[in-house]
Motif scaffolding. Structure first.
Motif, PDB file in Angstrom:
ATOM      1  N   ARG A 163     -33.505 -57.124 -30.501  1.00  0.00           N
ATOM      2  CA  ARG A 163     -32.204 -57.124 -31.323  1.00  0.00           C
ATOM      3  C   ARG A 163     -32.534 -57.259 -32.913  1.00  0.00           C
ATOM      4  NH1 ARG A 163     -29.134 -61.159 -26.947  1.00  0.00           N
ATOM      5  NH2 ARG A 163     -28.844 -59.716 -25.251  1.00  0.00           N
ATOM      6  N   GLU A 164     -33.421 -57.658 -33.285  1.00  0.00           N
ATOM      7  CA  GLU A 164     -33.736 -57.847 -34.572  1.00  0.00           C
ATOM      8  C   GLU A 164     -33.648 -56.620 -35.246  1.00  0.00           C
ATOM      9  OE1 GLU A 164     -36.928 -59.775 -37.724  1.00  0.00           O
ATOM     10  OE2 GLU A 164     -37.317 -60.043 -35.694  1.00  0.00           O
ATOM     11  N   ILE A 165     -32.964 -56.585 -36.679  1.00  0.00           N
ATOM     12  CA  ILE A 165     -32.991 -55.272 -37.262  1.00  0.00           C
ATOM     13  C   ILE A 165     -34.113 -55.378 -38.346  1.00  0.00           C
ATOM     14  CG2 ILE A 165     -31.545 -53.933 -39.079  1.00  0.00           C
ATOM     15  CD1 ILE A 165     -29.026 -54.706 -37.589  1.00  0.00           C
ATOM     16  N   LEU A 166     -34.996 -54.167 -38.232  1.00  0.00           N
ATOM     17  CA  LEU A 166     -36.126 -54.224 -39.104  1.00  0.00           C
ATOM     18  C   LEU A 166     -35.914 -53.279 -40.419  1.00  0.00           C
ATOM     19  CD1 LEU A 166     -38.861 -53.813 -36.400  1.00  0.00           C
ATOM     20  CD2 LEU A 166     -37.816 -56.028 -37.678  1.00  0.00           C
ATOM     21  N   GLY A 167     -35.153 -52.356 -40.186  1.00  0.00           N
ATOM     22  CA  GLY A 167     -34.982 -51.673 -41.268  1.00  0.00           C
ATOM     23  C   GLY A 167     -33.592 -50.848 -41.366  1.00  0.00           C
ATOM     24  N   ILE A 168     -33.015 -50.380 -42.761  1.00  0.00           N
ATOM     25  CA  ILE A 168     -31.752 -49.718 -42.838  1.00  0.00           C
ATOM     26  C   ILE A 168     -32.089 -48.606 -43.756  1.00  0.00           C
ATOM     27  CG2 ILE A 168     -29.331 -49.748 -43.675  1.00  0.00           C
ATOM     28  CD1 ILE A 168     -29.534 -52.648 -43.209  1.00  0.00           C
ATOM     29  N   ASP A 169     -31.677 -47.405 -43.554  1.00  0.00           N
ATOM     30  CA  ASP A 169     -31.876 -46.144 -44.325  1.00  0.00           C
ATOM     31  C   ASP A 169     -30.508 -45.492 -44.673  1.00  0.00           C
ATOM     32  OD1 ASP A 169     -35.057 -45.908 -44.509  1.00  0.00           O
ATOM     33  OD2 ASP A 169     -34.654 -46.330 -42.436  1.00  0.00           O
ATOM     34  N   VAL A 170     -30.633 -45.017 -45.981  1.00  0.00           N
ATOM     35  CA  VAL A 170     -29.155 -44.314 -46.225  1.00  0.00           C
ATOM     36  C   VAL A 170     -29.552 -42.899 -46.608  1.00  0.00           C
ATOM     37  CG1 VAL A 170     -27.441 -44.449 -48.139  1.00  0.00           C
ATOM     38  CG2 VAL A 170     -28.418 -46.417 -47.195  1.00  0.00           C
ATOM     39  N   GLU A 171     -28.740 -42.167 -46.157  1.00  0.00           N
ATOM     40  CA  GLU A 171     -29.048 -40.739 -46.125  1.00  0.00           C
ATOM     41  C   GLU A 171     -27.689 -39.891 -46.288  1.00  0.00           C
ATOM     42  OE1 GLU A 171     -30.686 -40.040 -42.389  1.00  0.00           O
ATOM     43  OE2 GLU A 171     -32.518 -41.095 -42.932  1.00  0.00           O
ATOM     44  N   SER A 172     -27.370 -39.380 -47.466  1.00  0.00           N
ATOM     45  CA  SER A 172     -26.094 -38.616 -47.561  1.00  0.00           C
ATOM     46  C   SER A 172     -24.801 -39.372 -47.144  1.00  0.00           C
ATOM     47  CB  SER A 172     -26.265 -37.265 -46.700  1.00  0.00           C
ATOM     48  OG  SER A 172     -27.233 -36.476 -47.235  1.00  0.00           O
ATOM     49  N   GLY A 173     -24.509 -40.707 -47.413  1.00  0.00           N
ATOM     50  CA  GLY A 173     -23.555 -41.464 -46.874  1.00  0.00           C
ATOM     51  C   GLY A 173     -23.598 -41.795 -45.513  1.00  0.00           C
ATOM     52  N   SER A 174     -24.680 -41.535 -44.804  1.00  0.00           N
ATOM     53  CA  SER A 174     -24.971 -41.922 -43.513  1.00  0.00           C
ATOM     54  C   SER A 174     -25.876 -43.289 -43.579  1.00  0.00           C
ATOM     55  CB  SER A 174     -25.268 -41.077 -42.466  1.00  0.00           C
ATOM     56  OG  SER A 174     -24.348 -40.170 -42.124  1.00  0.00           O
ATOM     57  N   ILE A 175     -25.650 -44.064 -42.856  1.00  0.00           N
ATOM     58  CA  ILE A 175     -26.777 -45.281 -42.486  1.00  0.00           C
ATOM     59  C   ILE A 175     -27.479 -45.219 -41.402  1.00  0.00           C
ATOM     60  CG2 ILE A 175     -25.736 -46.718 -44.087  1.00  0.00           C
ATOM     61  CD1 ILE A 175     -24.719 -48.510 -41.836  1.00  0.00           C
ATOM     62  N   VAL A 176     -28.917 -45.539 -41.243  1.00  0.00           N
ATOM     63  CA  VAL A 176     -29.520 -45.403 -39.873  1.00  0.00           C
ATOM     64  C   VAL A 176     -30.232 -47.025 -39.817  1.00  0.00           C
ATOM     65  CG1 VAL A 176     -31.270 -44.668 -38.476  1.00  0.00           C
ATOM     66  CG2 VAL A 176     -30.151 -43.028 -40.001  1.00  0.00           C
ATOM     67  N   VAL A 177     -29.613 -47.674 -38.666  1.00  0.00           N
ATOM     68  CA  VAL A 177     -30.164 -48.856 -38.347  1.00  0.00           C
ATOM     69  C   VAL A 177     -31.291 -48.832 -37.456  1.00  0.00           C
ATOM     70  CG1 VAL A 177     -29.466 -51.062 -37.526  1.00  0.00           C
ATOM     71  CG2 VAL A 177     -27.855 -49.709 -38.769  1.00  0.00           C
ATOM     72  N   ARG A 178     -32.378 -49.374 -37.743  1.00  0.00           N
ATOM     73  CA  ARG A 178     -33.754 -49.505 -36.978  1.00  0.00           C
ATOM     74  C   ARG A 178     -33.961 -50.696 -36.529  1.00  0.00           C
ATOM     75  NH1 ARG A 178     -37.789 -48.046 -39.939  1.00  0.00           N
ATOM     76  NH2 ARG A 178     -36.850 -48.240 -42.146  1.00  0.00           N
ATOM     77  N   ARG A 179     -34.226 -50.834 -34.999  1.00  0.00           N
ATOM     78  CA  ARG A 179     -34.534 -51.996 -34.492  1.00  0.00           C
ATOM     79  C   ARG A 179     -36.138 -51.967 -33.930  1.00  0.00           C
ATOM     80  NH1 ARG A 179     -28.975 -51.822 -33.271  1.00  0.00           N
ATOM     81  NH2 ARG A 179     -27.893 -53.917 -33.787  1.00  0.00           N
ATOM     82  N   LYS A 180     -36.555 -53.055 -33.429  1.00  0.00           N
ATOM     83  CA  LYS A 180     -37.802 -52.974 -32.951  1.00  0.00           C
ATOM     84  C   LYS A 180     -37.771 -52.081 -31.818  1.00  0.00           C
ATOM     85  CE  LYS A 180     -39.899 -56.763 -32.423  1.00  0.00           C
ATOM     86  NZ  LYS A 180     -40.332 -58.096 -31.966  1.00  0.00           N
ATOM     87  N   ALA A 181     -38.890 -51.008 -31.912  1.00  0.00           N
ATOM     88  CA  ALA A 181     -38.930 -50.236 -30.819  1.00  0.00           C
ATOM     89  C   ALA A 181     -39.199 -50.797 -29.286  1.00  0.00           C
ATOM     90  CB  ALA A 181     -40.209 -49.206 -30.902  1.00  0.00           C
ATOM     91  N   PRO A 182     -38.896 -50.281 -28.531  1.00  0.00           N
ATOM     92  CA  PRO A 182     -37.959 -48.926 -28.211  1.00  0.00           C
ATOM     93  C   PRO A 182     -36.380 -48.962 -28.234  1.00  0.00           C
ATOM     94  CG  PRO A 182     -38.297 -49.774 -26.001  1.00  0.00           C
ATOM     95  CD  PRO A 182     -38.713 -50.862 -26.898  1.00  0.00           C
ATOM     96  N   GLN A 183     -35.998 -49.806 -28.726  1.00  0.00           N
ATOM     97  CA  GLN A 183     -34.451 -50.092 -28.748  1.00  0.00           C
ATOM     98  C   GLN A 183     -33.860 -48.934 -29.688  1.00  0.00           C
ATOM     99  OE1 GLN A 183     -32.902 -51.561 -26.213  1.00  0.00           O
ATOM    100  NE2 GLN A 183     -35.060 -51.840 -25.790  1.00  0.00           N
TER     101      GLN A 183
END
Length: 998
Positions: free
Chosen positions: A754-774
């Motif tokens: 469940r831990e969020i490891l990264g956030i990325d911002v692209e053209s107004g969208s955000i991508v929330v990345r958790r520990k794989a394979p989630q």
């Protein structure tokens, strides 16, 4: 190469080379005693063959005999024949089988090749004569090419017989022909004795055969061939017989014969290129206006705008009159002249930037770049008042001073207001004319494409789990989270090991960092095209496996072991052809990756980070700078900070080169800490209402948001849920609606992931990345605080989480549009042209005005011809034409000649004392073409003119043309209808002043 000539009594060192004074006797060009006329002299007999004179049928005499009861034998001529390497020799002899049955005996000619030391290298055989019914004599012939290493050859005759046969076979009459050296080409002699020695008083008998030696007192000479390199040109790349089907996308490849071609971009993609339209070429460089400076490319390389001490910029904004942006540029007597709205600067330019210097600056500006043209040894430009020249205006520093353009200032100012296209100017040397063109209407320039839709993003992941046969293989996932089956690295690339740790995209190419094996070779970087085909590979020094890989924003950096050290390599990818660009290579990390003192190194977004606990209890943290280009030893920024109680998040690098982390000591709020990586300056602020651990930051600069991940529990464990919050980047105000109320897709995530490891911002969208394979969750937050989830993608267990963004926006090609008038008819537009014609050197030129029935968009000069473009049509200036060719649209375009009338008008002239009436009696005119003459008689009445009076082109023969008029001042206007070629040469007026006594 010329060698010294041999001399007597000279000390020669081993290895010295000379040529003889007296050339050696040439070697033989024919075999000696080939017809056996001197018996067996010059022959060596082998096997059971012997010399025996025999008269064959037809009177031929043969002299080498092999008895029928012997297996084989032969005769080899002693003559050494020297043939240049690669050249051919032909040998032949006669064979007489006598009474032998067909096939029972055989004979043939042979050529034996020997080295300089008389070692047999090869034997070439001629055709076998194995049948001679009725005693007929047959010839055996052999053609042979001198092999490498051969010094000479010998020709001979070989005979053979079956064991149970009792009839003899004979051979004779040996002869040779071909390319014989006589003396080998470039024959020279090399001293091969072990020590230095003196030559004899007289020249030795030089051997003519390569490799043979002769003793010359204390010197031993060996015949050699002087070194000569012969180059043979062979085509490496040959196109096919038919034109290939060309790829239409950048990076596409096609095979054409033995050539593989790749479609590349013709754009200048250097980030330092301003890409503006204010451009000049000088000193083998391209100069381009960039706000208040002028950038220039590398010498003879307009694609390079970054190389130190070659490319650079002129600091025009730091000089006098440099406060305004650059608006126009041109060349004045070999120097670059840079205009802005208030002034110009004159710069000396050179291939070497060190020789560039400011020569002068004067307060006379221009904003019309395309209206600048070099004329003779001056420069014409369009100022706010009209056309001016640098030579005159600069000397007077005054636009009102007498200049070539002052007679047409009023027209220029009117045209600038009434025409809707940017004025353009040219100098036409073939006619000695400066043209200033003002166009309106007609074909419009290409319209810019509509604003692109929101970027269609595709994500890259290394999705295969660790225990899979294709572990670490990247796949491409589209906007909806569906795997793109067109992208397949394994199918297209032949990898037998693929562990992608990171990926970055440039153009249509991807750069992967990790571990990749093709056959038995290990690589750490690979690039692929959009289909997964490998374009380029690169291995790190030492050949070790990748430990850590990061995306620096400029490329990918990774660490690999190399013996007892660890090194960093940093690479990018060319958007033009997918080549790997080494930004930094083989730089050693000054600390171990791990050690007994707790030292460790790990990667975060866009940086390498190291920290350890000092004996004092403080925390030492170090950030590695990823600069471009990387020169010298890698630089680490080291900071020592107090140890924290409670939650301390990992450091993360931001795009503005700051490091950021979240800290929570169990109090009422969490703290965000900024640290400038280049120094010890720090800043921090509180997140009101956030009392739990904070980590994983991302900046959305256009919308002024700082996103962060925060835990929902103060004591974090595997069951803790994490959410995304945001705070104003400038005002530091927390968006509580988004942070606390938005639905962020945490449901159904198993514990431990469940831990969020990264956030990325692209053209107004955000991508929330958790520990794989989630799940990787994509969302488009709005200003009202809505999360607005777009899609969710779950990577299989064991995936490495390799991630990138692809911008898939496209634009349609630009096209010219045809403009219709209000009534729906085609409107070609119009162009007003002011032409300054140069007269003889030192004299003042003259202005004329022309109207074209179409709008001009551009121009070009090729040879002595001037071309004008109007929409999709190209017009050529033709001095013999009496009208303009204009296209009329329809199902099929029609073209018609539109005559252009000519008008010559003089200003109002007094012809004496002002205000006094003058009486005009008549006039004469000299020229070509019928002309209509009218006279202005009332200057105060808006210019009242008499009706046109048509007269012949030349009225001098005969009487004066009567024209009785009385007026204080007169103006004359000549009008030619344009239906035929016309020219005006002279006009004479006959008048009298009506004053008394005049």
């Amino acid at each position: 190469m010329a060698y010294p000539v041999w001399s007597a009594g000279t000390l020669y060192q081993p290895g010295d080379i000379v040529v003889p004074i007296t050339a050696p006797a040439p070697t033989a060009t024919a075999v000696a005693n080939g017809d056996f006329s001197s018996g067996s002299a010059s022959w060596d007999f082998t096997g059971s063959a012997f010399y025996s004179e025999h008269v064959s049928k037809g009177g031929w005499r043969t002299y080498v005999e092999l008895p029928g009861n012997q297996a084989s034998g032969g005769a080899l001529n002693q003559t050494k024949l020297v043939v240049p390497v690669g050249k051919k020799i032909t040998a032949a002899c006669l064979i007489d089988q006598g009474a032998s049955a067909a096939g029972a005996t055989r004979g043939w000619v042979e050529i034996h090749w020997f080295s300089a030391s008389d070692v047999l290298l090869r034997i070439d055989k001629g055709n076998q004569v194995d049948s001679g019914a009725g005693g007929a004599v047959h010839r055996s012939t052999c053609e042979s090419t001198c092999p490498d290493g051969a010094a000479y050859c010998r020709a001979g005759i070989e005979l053979w017989s079956v064991a149970d046969h009792n009839h003899a076979i004979w051979g004779g009459n040996l002869w040779v022909e071909g390319t014989f050296a006589g003396i080998p080409a470039d024959l020279a002699y090399k001293a091969v004795q072990p020590e230095s020695g003196f030559s004899d008083a007289s020249e030795p008998a030089w051997p003519p055969v390569l490799g043979q030696q002769v003793v010359d007192n204390e010197v031993i000479w060996e015949a050699i061939a002087a070194t000569r390199v012969v180059w043979t040109a062979e085509p490496l790349y040959v196109s096919g017989a038919t034109e290939p089907l060309w790829p239409e996308v950048e990076g596409g490849m096609v095979k054409d014969g033995t050539v593989t071609l790749r479609a590349v971009s013709r754009r200048v993609e250097d980030p330092n290129c301003p890409n503006t339209k204010i451009v000049a070429i000088a000193a083998s460089k391209v100069f381009c206006g960039d706000d208040d400076i002028v950038r220039y490319s590398a010498t003879v390389n307009p694609l390079d705008w970054s190389t130190d001490n070659d490319a650079g910029y002129l600091p025009t904004g730091l000089q006098n009159y440099g406060s305004n942006p650059v608006t126009a540029m041109g060349l004045y007597r070999g120097n670059l002249i840079v205009f802005n709205a208030e002034a110009f600067q004159l710069w000396q330019v050179d291939e070497d930037p060190a020789n560039m210097a400011l020569l002068d600056a004067l307060p006379m500006g221009s904003t019309e770049h395309h209206a600048i043209a070099p004329v003779s040894n001056d420069l014409f430009f369009l100022a706010s008042q009209g056309v001016r020249t640098v030579g005159i205006a600069a000397s007077s520093t005054n636009f009102q001073a007498g200049d070539v353009g002052m007679p047409v200032d009023t027209l220029v100012q009117d045209f600038a207001q009434s025409h809707d296209k940017e004025p353009a100017a040219l100098y036409f040397p073939a006619m000695g004319q400066y043209w200033l063109m003002f166009a309106t209407g007609g074909a419009q320039p290409p319209e810019p494409p509509p604003p692109p839709p929101p970027a269609q993003v595709a994500r890259m992941f290394a999705v295969a789990p660790a225990n899979d046969a294709v572990a670490g293989t990247p796949v491409r996932v589209n906007q909806e989270g569906v795997v793109d089956t067109e992208f397949d690295v394994l199918v297209n690339s032949g990898l037998n090991l693929c562990e992608a740790h990171e990926v970055i995209q440039s153009g249509d190419y991807y750069l992967f960092a990790g571990n990749f094996r093709i056959d038995t070779s290990l690589y750490n970087f690979i690039t692929t095209d959009k289909h997964g085909r490998i374009i380029n590979v690169l291995g790190a020094p030492g050949g070790g496996l990748t430990n850590y890989a990061i995306n620096t924003g400029k490329g990918l950096a990774l660490t690999t072991p190399d013996g007892d050290r660890n090194i960093i390599n940093h690479c990018g990818v060319s958007p033009a052809d997918g080549r790997i660009i080494q930004l930094m290579s083989d730089k050693e990390i000054p600390w171990p990756l791990s050690g007994p003192d707790g030292t460790f190194l790990f990667s975060q977004v866009s940086t390498f980070f190291r920290e350890r606990v000092l004996p004092s209890g403080e925390i030492e943290r170090a950030f590695l700078h990823i600069d471009f280009p990387w020169i010298g030893v890698p630089q680490w920024s080291v900071h020592v900070m107090p140890a924290y109680d409670g939650w301390v998040g990992p450091w993360q690098r931001l795009p503005d080169d700051r490091a950021i982390r979240g800290v929570n000591s169990g109090g009422d709020t969490s703290v965000v800490i900024y640290t400038f990586m280049g120094g010890a300056v720090s800043s921090s602020f509180f997140l009101p209402g956030i009392t739990t651990p904070v980590q994983a930051f991302a900046i959305d600069i256009p919308r002024d948001w700082l996103y962060f991940a925060f835990a929902l529990d103060a004591a974090v464990d595997a069951a803790t849920l994490w959410r995304v919050g945001r705070v104003g980047l400038s005002d530091r105000v927390l968006d509580t609606e988004f942070t606390f109320n938005s639905i962020q897709g945490e449901a159904d995530i198993p514990e431990g992931y469940r831990e969020i490891l990264g956030i990325d911002v692209e053209s107004g969208s955000i991508v929330v990345r958790r520990k794989a394979p989630q799940p990787y969750v994509s969302a488009r937050p709005d200003e009202q605080g809505g999360f607005n989830a777009e899609y969710t993608f779950s990577a299989p267990a064991g995936s490495s989480g390799c991630y990138a963004v692809v911008d898939a926006r496209t634009s349609e090609p630009l096209t010219l549009s045809t403009v219709l008038a209000d009534d729906g008819t085609y409107d070609p537009g119009a162009t007003s042209i002011l032409v300054y014609s140069m007269t003889k050197l030192g004299s003042v030129g003259a202005w004329s005005r022309y109207e074209l029935p179409f709008a001009t968009d551009d121009w070009a000069i090729a040879g002595n011809s001037l071309y004008l473009r109007s929409g999709d049509f190209i017009h050529r200036l033709d001095g013999s034409a009496v009208g303009d060719e204009v296209g009329v649209p329809g199902e099929v375009w029609q073209f018609e000649i539109v005559p252009f009338p000519g008008v010559i008008q003089w200003p109002w002239l007094e012809f004496g004392q002002p205000g006094v009436t003058k009486m005009l009696y008549g006039f004469d005119i000299v020229g070509q073409g019928e002309v209509s003459v009218s006279f202005g008689i009332d200057q105060s009445n808006g210019g009242l003119f008499t009706p046109g009076y048509a007269v012949p082109a030349d009225t001098v023969p005969g009487m004066v043309i009567p024209m009785p008029l009385a007026a204080p001042s007169l103006s004359v206007k000549l009008t030619y209808d344009g239906s035929e070629p016309w020219q005006w040469n002279a006009l004479g007026l006959y008048l009298q002043d009506l004053r008394g006594m005049s």
